[in-house]
Scaffold this motif. Structure first.
Motif, PDB file in Angstrom:
ATOM      1  N   ASN A  25      -0.014  -1.644   9.888  1.00 26.47           N
ATOM      2  CA  ASN A  25      -0.348  -3.176   9.677  1.00 26.47           C
ATOM      3  C   ASN A  25      -0.755  -3.618   8.362  1.00 26.47           C
ATOM      4  O   ASN A  25      -0.195  -4.934   7.861  1.00 26.47           O
ATOM      5  N   THR A  26      -1.450  -2.770   7.185  1.00 24.19           N
ATOM      6  CA  THR A  26      -1.450  -3.272   5.939  1.00 24.19           C
ATOM      7  C   THR A  26       0.041  -3.553   5.295  1.00 24.19           C
ATOM      8  O   THR A  26      -0.007  -4.544   4.611  1.00 24.19           O
ATOM      9  N   ILE A  27       0.615  -2.782   5.433  1.00 26.92           N
ATOM     10  CA  ILE A  27       1.960  -3.051   4.789  1.00 26.92           C
ATOM     11  C   ILE A  27       2.679  -4.276   5.490  1.00 26.92           C
ATOM     12  O   ILE A  27       3.217  -4.816   4.555  1.00 26.92           O
ATOM     13  N   SER A  28       2.696  -4.224   6.642  1.00 24.89           N
ATOM     14  CA  SER A  28       3.174  -5.622   7.026  1.00 24.89           C
ATOM     15  C   SER A  28       2.642  -6.825   6.397  1.00 24.89           C
ATOM     16  O   SER A  28       3.393  -7.969   6.186  1.00 24.89           O
ATOM     17  N   LEU A  29       1.138  -6.992   6.278  1.00 21.78           N
ATOM     18  CA  LEU A  29       0.558  -7.982   5.585  1.00 21.78           C
ATOM     19  C   LEU A  29       1.008  -8.167   3.984  1.00 21.78           C
ATOM     20  O   LEU A  29       1.277  -9.189   3.558  1.00 21.78           O
ATOM     21  N   VAL A  30       1.027  -7.019   3.337  1.00 18.55           N
ATOM     22  CA  VAL A  30       1.671  -6.900   2.013  1.00 18.55           C
ATOM     23  C   VAL A  30       3.025  -7.714   1.676  1.00 18.55           C
ATOM     24  O   VAL A  30       3.074  -8.354   1.112  1.00 18.55           O
ATOM     25  N   GLU A  31       3.654  -7.341   2.701  1.00 16.32           N
ATOM     26  CA  GLU A  31       5.257  -7.526   2.615  1.00 16.32           C
ATOM     27  C   GLU A  31       5.206  -9.021   2.963  1.00 16.32           C
ATOM     28  O   GLU A  31       6.410  -9.829   2.604  1.00 16.32           O
ATOM     29  N   LYS A  32       4.356  -9.807   3.256  1.00 15.78           N
ATOM     30  CA  LYS A  32       4.285 -11.266   3.493  1.00 15.78           C
ATOM     31  C   LYS A  32       4.125 -12.125   2.259  1.00 15.78           C
ATOM     32  O   LYS A  32       4.372 -13.105   2.132  1.00 15.78           O
ATOM     33  N   ILE A  33       3.585 -11.337   1.154  1.00  9.68           N
ATOM     34  CA  ILE A  33       3.456 -11.821  -0.027  1.00  9.68           C
ATOM     35  C   ILE A  33       4.977 -11.945  -0.689  1.00  9.68           C
ATOM     36  O   ILE A  33       5.552 -11.014  -0.795  1.00  9.68           O
ATOM     37  N   LYS A  34       5.136 -13.349  -1.133  1.00  9.75           N
ATOM     38  CA  LYS A  34       6.376 -13.528  -1.810  1.00  9.75           C
ATOM     39  C   LYS A  34       6.562 -12.608  -3.176  1.00  9.75           C
ATOM     40  O   LYS A  34       5.462 -12.441  -3.804  1.00  9.75           O
ATOM     41  N   GLY A  35       7.374 -11.783  -3.301  1.00 12.53           N
ATOM     42  CA  GLY A  35       7.875 -11.019  -4.391  1.00 12.53           C
ATOM     43  C   GLY A  35       7.302  -9.469  -4.085  1.00 12.53           C
ATOM     44  O   GLY A  35       7.380  -8.670  -5.261  1.00 12.53           O
ATOM     45  N   ALA A  36       6.583  -9.351  -3.280  1.00 12.43           N
ATOM     46  CA  ALA A  36       5.958  -8.009  -2.974  1.00 12.43           C
ATOM     47  C   ALA A  36       6.864  -7.068  -1.969  1.00 12.43           C
ATOM     48  O   ALA A  36       7.534  -7.741  -1.227  1.00 12.43           O
ATOM     49  N   GLU A  37       6.868  -5.758  -2.388  1.00 16.15           N
ATOM     50  CA  GLU A  37       7.468  -4.893  -1.736  1.00 16.15           C
ATOM     51  C   GLU A  37       6.852  -3.294  -1.714  1.00 16.15           C
ATOM     52  O   GLU A  37       6.358  -3.295  -2.865  1.00 16.15           O
ATOM     53  N   VAL A  38       6.814  -2.919  -0.497  1.00 21.39           N
ATOM     54  CA  VAL A  38       6.107  -1.670  -0.385  1.00 21.39           C
ATOM     55  C   VAL A  38       7.485  -0.391  -0.746  1.00 21.39           C
ATOM     56  O   VAL A  38       8.419  -0.568   0.045  1.00 21.39           O
ATOM     57  N   HIS A  39       7.172   0.502  -1.354  1.00 17.16           N
ATOM     58  CA  HIS A  39       8.339   1.425  -1.582  1.00 17.16           C
ATOM     59  C   HIS A  39       7.750   2.800  -1.184  1.00 17.16           C
ATOM     60  O   HIS A  39       8.652   3.753  -1.178  1.00 17.16           O
ATOM     61  N   GLY A  40       6.596   2.975  -0.544  1.00 19.86           N
ATOM     62  CA  GLY A  40       6.323   4.340  -0.082  1.00 19.86           C
ATOM     63  C   GLY A  40       5.041   4.404   0.470  1.00 19.86           C
ATOM     64  O   GLY A  40       4.303   3.635  -0.011  1.00 19.86           O
ATOM     65  N   GLU A  41       4.780   5.265   1.178  1.00 15.08           N
ATOM     66  CA  GLU A  41       3.311   5.736   1.527  1.00 15.08           C
ATOM     67  C   GLU A  41       3.090   6.891   1.929  1.00 15.08           C
ATOM     68  O   GLU A  41       4.233   7.910   2.169  1.00 15.08           O
ATOM     69  N   ASN A  42       1.982   7.647   2.144  1.00 14.04           N
ATOM     70  CA  ASN A  42       1.760   8.933   2.426  1.00 14.04           C
ATOM     71  C   ASN A  42       0.823   8.959   3.597  1.00 14.04           C
ATOM     72  O   ASN A  42       0.254   7.947   4.027  1.00 14.04           O
ATOM     73  N   THR A  43       0.369  10.310   4.177  1.00 13.48           N
ATOM     74  CA  THR A  43      -0.358  10.362   5.412  1.00 13.48           C
ATOM     75  C   THR A  43      -1.940   9.946   4.981  1.00 13.48           C
ATOM     76  O   THR A  43      -2.805   9.786   5.866  1.00 13.48           O
ATOM     77  N   ASN A  44      -2.172   9.943   3.827  1.00 12.52           N
ATOM     78  CA  ASN A  44      -3.653   9.745   3.399  1.00 12.52           C
ATOM     79  C   ASN A  44      -3.935   8.059   3.200  1.00 12.52           C
ATOM     80  O   ASN A  44      -5.083   7.730   2.981  1.00 12.52           O
ATOM     81  N   GLY A  45      -2.861   7.510   3.575  1.00 12.16           N
ATOM     82  CA  GLY A  45      -2.797   5.905   3.531  1.00 12.16           C
ATOM     83  C   GLY A  45      -2.529   5.323   2.117  1.00 12.16           C
ATOM     84  O   GLY A  45      -2.883   4.133   1.885  1.00 12.16           O
ATOM     85  N   LYS A  46      -2.057   6.031   0.908  1.00 18.64           N
ATOM     86  CA  LYS A  46      -1.889   5.502  -0.198  1.00 18.64           C
ATOM     87  C   LYS A  46      -0.298   4.776  -0.015  1.00 18.64           C
ATOM     88  O   LYS A  46       0.684   5.316   0.757  1.00 18.64           O
ATOM     89  N   ILE A  47      -0.165   3.549  -0.676  1.00 20.87           N
ATOM     90  CA  ILE A  47       1.028   3.006  -0.540  1.00 20.87           C
ATOM     91  C   ILE A  47       1.323   2.600  -2.156  1.00 20.87           C
ATOM     92  O   ILE A  47       0.425   2.412  -3.129  1.00 20.87           O
ATOM     93  N   VAL A  48       2.803   2.349  -2.386  1.00 21.74           N
ATOM     94  CA  VAL A  48       3.168   2.037  -3.752  1.00 21.74           C
ATOM     95  C   VAL A  48       4.019   0.777  -3.476  1.00 21.74           C
ATOM     96  O   VAL A  48       4.606   0.518  -2.789  1.00 21.74           O
ATOM     97  N   VAL A  49       3.223  -0.211  -4.286  1.00 19.17           N
ATOM     98  CA  VAL A  49       3.742  -1.706  -4.154  1.00 19.17           C
ATOM     99  C   VAL A  49       4.345  -2.309  -5.510  1.00 19.17           C
ATOM    100  O   VAL A  49       3.754  -1.876  -6.329  1.00 19.17           O
ATOM    101  N   THR A  50       5.474  -3.056  -5.442  1.00 21.41           N
ATOM    102  CA  THR A  50       5.720  -3.856  -6.818  1.00 21.41           C
ATOM    103  C   THR A  50       5.624  -5.172  -6.360  1.00 21.41           C
ATOM    104  O   THR A  50       6.018  -5.441  -5.279  1.00 21.41           O
ATOM    105  N   LEU A  51       5.351  -6.054  -7.403  1.00 25.04           N
ATOM    106  CA  LEU A  51       5.240  -7.494  -7.347  1.00 25.04           C
ATOM    107  C   LEU A  51       6.156  -7.829  -8.308  1.00 25.04           C
ATOM    108  O   LEU A  51       6.247  -7.144  -9.491  1.00 25.04           O
ATOM    109  N   GLU A  52       6.887  -8.896  -8.020  1.00 25.89           N
ATOM    110  CA  GLU A  52       7.922  -9.511  -9.076  1.00 25.89           C
ATOM    111  C   GLU A  52       7.586 -11.026  -9.027  1.00 25.89           C
ATOM    112  O   GLU A  52       7.234 -11.686  -7.957  1.00 25.89           O
ATOM    113  N   GLY A  53       7.609 -11.596 -10.465  1.00 23.70           N
ATOM    114  CA  GLY A  53       7.385 -13.027 -10.368  1.00 23.70           C
ATOM    115  C   GLY A  53       7.816 -13.555 -11.750  1.00 23.70           C
ATOM    116  O   GLY A  53       8.179 -12.866 -12.339  1.00 23.70           O
TER     117      GLY A  53
END
Length: 89
Positions: A25-53
């Motif tokens: 659910n958090t990933i889907s909310l992150v990806e609503k931000i313009k220029g945000a992209e999630v590149h990976g996640e692990n089972t402990n809840g860590k995600i890698v995000v890039t932002l461009e602008g």
């Protein structure tokens, strides 16, 4: 006479700790931000995000938007790059 303009492009990456179990659910909310992209996640809840602008101010606003997402516990910046280009008009 031609004038020159400078155009910026910024890229930053962050590692975000999410509440385990709410990561999808958090990933889907992150990806609503313009220029945000999630590149990976692990089972402990860590995600890698890039932002461009097109400005540092926009990235700052986007990071603040990430902080406001329910389910994100921490943000750790990893990388930031900016490129400037001069254009003649």
């Amino acid at each position: 006479m031609k004038s020159k303009t400078t155009q910026e492009h910024h890229v930053t990456s962050l590692v975000c700790q999410t509440i385990p179990g709410s990561t999808k659910n958090t990933i889907s909310l992150v990806e609503k931000i313009k220029g945000a992209e999630v590149h990976g996640e692990n089972t402990n809840g860590k995600i890698v995000v890039t932002l461009e602008g097109d400005s540092q101010a926009y990235l700052s606003e986007s990071i603040e938007a990430l902080r406001g997402i329910e389910g994100i516990l921490t943000l750790a910046p990893v990388y930031h790059e900016y490129i400037t280009e001069n254009h003649s008009q």
